[in-house]
Design an enzyme around this catalytic site. Structure first.
Site, PDB file in Angstrom:
ATOM      1  N   LYS A 175      -2.193  -1.567  -3.632  1.00 28.06           N
ATOM      2  CA  LYS A 175      -3.072  -0.400  -3.583  1.00 28.06           C
ATOM      3  C   LYS A 175      -2.207   0.847  -3.640  1.00 28.06           C
ATOM      4  O   LYS A 175      -1.280   0.966  -2.835  1.00 28.06           O
ATOM      5  CB  LYS A 175      -3.890  -0.418  -2.296  1.00 28.06           C
ATOM      6  CG  LYS A 175      -4.852   0.752  -2.143  1.00 28.06           C
ATOM      7  CD  LYS A 175      -5.618   0.650  -0.826  1.00 28.06           C
ATOM      8  CE  LYS A 175      -6.585   1.828  -0.700  1.00 28.06           C
ATOM      9  NZ  LYS A 175      -7.330   1.785   0.580  1.00 28.06           N
ATOM     10  N   LYS A 198       0.862  -1.187   0.000  1.00 26.82           N
ATOM     11  CA  LYS A 198       0.000   0.000   0.000  1.00 26.82           C
ATOM     12  C   LYS A 198       0.891   1.228   0.000  1.00 26.82           C
ATOM     13  O   LYS A 198       1.672   1.441   0.922  1.00 26.82           O
ATOM     14  CB  LYS A 198      -0.919  -0.004   1.214  1.00 26.82           C
ATOM     15  CG  LYS A 198      -1.908   1.154   1.262  1.00 26.82           C
ATOM     16  CD  LYS A 198      -2.803   1.027   2.488  1.00 26.82           C
ATOM     17  CE  LYS A 198      -3.799   2.162   2.575  1.00 26.82           C
ATOM     18  NZ  LYS A 198      -4.634   2.054   3.791  1.00 26.82           N
TER      19      LYS A 198
END
Length: 325
Positions: free
Chosen positions: A249, A197
């Site tokens: 992400k 992320k």
């Protein structure tokens, strides 16, 4: 003039031919719909920076997940927006908190028709907006935060969740959550690890969606956008700790990372088509600059082509209808 012997265009001549030889497809079952639930809301509240997306009430949440089940989506990812916040994010652990009640509502509504997933992070619930607990000097305390994540995982499991999504990028978070769930007898609850992320500029609209209190940034715990090898390293650590699915992400600016991760692991790979990516397409389409529906399908196809088995996207329900045409 010599004519071509090999003519790749032959297989592009008709829609039926193109469908038959398509290398990549987007299916409803591979899509997960992120859903926001606002505590004590009596009706859906539009999110200005994410046209078409709302903060749901409990009633509108039920309608949304029923539609998702009817469309054959793979699952829903739930995010809670509490009325009050505190320094420790206690609302995320409270069995009567907005997110845990939403889990119970959705499970009761759709049962096994959808995979019910929940965000396992403190940022929506803390008055400082960070994903973890803070030291007296304002730094995020990694190990103290892990204890809170374990408690949050147990609360979500007790509410009936199928899959938890630890998203705070704390070192060791997957192992701590897995140990806590197993020790309490929740062996069946799986983990979607937000493994790679990145500290992205594309998260902006999401902060409006969850009424974030964050001042500053999360660069000390989310990954540097310059680093791809590190992303794979984070993924492999989460696999060692018991992750059932690993996720990258954002998606579009990190398609190369998705590909590297897909090549590195033998478990499912997810990608989150995040708020900023969604809003850019919606804004361009609203101005008449692009074909909106074509852009949605092209975006999702690119994420699948990069190697994602599962895509979290705010277009999940709409995309399911589009691919069924």
């Amino acid at each position: 003039m010599q004519t071509p012997l090999v003519r790749p265009r032959r297989l592009r001549r008709t829609p039926a031919l193109r469908r038959m030889v398509a290398e990549t497809s987007v299916q409803p079952s591979s899509l997960v719909l992120p859903v926001f639930i606002r505590e004590n809301a009596t009706e859906p509240r539009p999110i200005a920076s994410m046209p078409g997306v709302v903060q749901h009430s409990r009633d509108s949440l039920k309608a949304a997940v029923n539609e998702a089940a009817e469309l054959g989506l793979g699952g829903v990812m739930l995010f809670g927006i509490p009325e009050t916040k505190d320094a420790t994010g206690s609302g995320g652990i409270d069995p009567a908190g907005v997110l845990n009640l939403a889990i119970t509502d959705v499970v009761a509504e759709v049962g096994d028709q959808l995979t019910v997933m929940s965000d396992l992070c403190l940022d929506e619930f803390t008055d400082h907006g960070h994903c973890g607990l803070l030291t007296p000097d304002g730094d995020v305390d990694n190990d103290l935060t892990l204890t809170a994540y374990a408690d949050m995982a147990l609360a979500q499991a007790a509410a009936g969740v199928d899959m938890v999504g630890p998203s705070g990028m704390m070192d060791g978070q997957v192992g701590v959550v897995r140990d806590a769930l197993d020790a309490a007898g929740h062996h069946h609850v799986s983990i979607l690890a937000y493994s790679a992320k990145y500290a992205s500029a594309f998260f902006g609209p999401f902060r409006e969606a969850v009424d974030s209190s964050l001042v500053g940034d999360r660069k000390t715990y989310q990954q540097d956008p310059a680093n791809a090898v590190e992303g794979v390293r984070e993924v492999l650590l989460d696999v060692e700790q018991g992750a059932d699915i690993v996720m990258v992400k954002p998606a579009l600016a990190y398609l190369d990372v998705i590909r590297r991760v897909r090549d590195a692991v033998d478990i499912p790979v997810a990608a989150y088509n995040i708020s900023g990516e969604y809003s850019m397409v919606e804004a361009a389409a609203a101005n008449g600059w692009i074909d909106r529906e074509a852009a949605i399908l092209e975006t999702l196809t690119s994420i699948r082509r990069a190697g994602a088995d599962v895509i979290l996207t705010y277009w999940a329900s709409e995309a399911a209808r589009l691919v069924r045409r």
